[in-house]
Design an enzyme around this catalytic site. Sequence first.
Site, short mmCIF file in Angstrom:
data_model
loop_
_atom_site.label_atom_id
_atom_site.label_comp_id
_atom_site.label_asym_id
_atom_site.label_seq_id
_atom_site.Cartn_x
_atom_site.Cartn_y
_atom_site.Cartn_z
N ASP A 146 0.66 -1.30 -0.26
CA ASP A 146 -0.08 0.20 -0.01
C ASP A 146 0.98 1.53 -0.05
O ASP A 146 2.18 1.16 0.94
CB ASP A 146 -0.66 0.04 1.78
CG ASP A 146 -1.89 -1.32 1.44
OD1 ASP A 146 -2.30 -1.36 0.52
OD2 ASP A 146 -2.40 -1.58 2.17
N ARG A 147 0.01 2.34 -0.14
CA ARG A 147 0.93 4.31 -0.68
C ARG A 147 1.46 3.92 0.84
O ARG A 147 3.07 4.46 0.78
CB ARG A 147 -0.31 5.06 -1.03
CG ARG A 147 1.03 6.25 -1.36
CD ARG A 147 -0.02 7.60 -1.36
NE ARG A 147 -1.14 7.50 -2.22
CZ ARG A 147 -0.55 8.69 -3.23
NH1 ARG A 147 0.55 9.14 -3.57
NH2 ARG A 147 -1.32 8.31 -4.08
#
Length: 307
Positions: A146-147
Site C-alpha cells: 500500500d502507498r
Amino acid sequence: MPEKRRRTTVKPPAPQDAVKSYTVTEPVQLLNFLLAKMSGKGRNSVKAVLARGQVSVNGQATTAYNFPLVPGQTVAISTEKTEEKPPLMGLSIIYEDEAILVVDKEAGLLSVASPQENEITAYRQLTAYVRSENPQNRIFVVHRLDRDTSGVMMFAKSEEVQQTLQNNWQDAVKERTYVALVEGTVHKSEGTIKSWLKESSTLKMYSSPQPGDGQLAVTNYKVMQTGNGFSLLSVNLETGRKNQIRVHMQDIGHSVAGDKKYGAKSKGIGRLGLHARLLAFTHPTTGKLMRFESPVPPVFYRFFKQH
C-alpha cells in the site's frame, strides 16, 4: 542457510576508472572475455556495453559478440558513455541481479499507479533505472505494498520470472513478516486470525462471516511491546491478500494506527503504522533461499520510549 544481502549503494565510477584495459592471454570470443572481466555485471548489461560501442580491441571499436580474440591483444572498456543512473526518490535498491530487483520502499510512495494517475511510483522509477542501462529493459510487478506501507518489495526483470513467482507465490515465499503499530493494548500475547476476505463495491476489503465465501486469509501475530494506548506487533502472513493485515487488525478490535479506512480513531505516528520488515523466498532461477530485511522506522517505537 538463506543468502543474506546488505543494502548496497551504487556510486558512479571515478574519472580514473573511465577506461579499463585488459591483455588477452588465450583465444576466446569477445563476449565471453567481457563476461569474465566484468563479473559484477549480468550478461544483458555486458551486451549493452558492447552495443553502445564502449569496447575496443587494439584501439578499434567493435560491437560483435563473437569477435575472436587472440593472445597479446588489448581490450579496452570505456564507461564514459554510460548514462548515470537516475536518482531514486522514496526507495532504495537492496539487491539486484539478472532476474529480480528487491527494494526498500518508503511510506507515501505508490507501488504502481492506476491508468488515471500520473505521479511518481516505484514502478516508474525502477523502469527508468533499468532502461538507463539498456532501453529494452523492463520490470514487472510481483506483489504490491500500500502507498502508506513501507518496507521490502520485489520486482521481476522479465515476464517469465514474474509468472514463475506469482504462480508459485505460496510455495516460493518462505517468510513474510510485518511490524504493525495498532491501537489499544493487545492482551493476548500471540494469536492467529483466519477469515475469508471479500471486496465491497467501494473497494474496501472485509471479512465474510461465511466460511469459504471469499479468499482465505490467515494472519499470525505476536505482541512485541505495549504502552500508552498502543501495541507493537510482529505479524507473519500465511496468505497475502489485499489489505489483509488492516482488515484482520480491525476484526480483533485493534486497528492499525492511522488507518481511518479500517477503523482507526487516532493519527498514531502520522502515517499508516505498517512496515514490511522481512521477505524470504526461493529465488526463481537459482533456487537459493534469499532473505531481505528492512529496519523498522524509529517512529514506530515513539509510544514505547522509557522515560
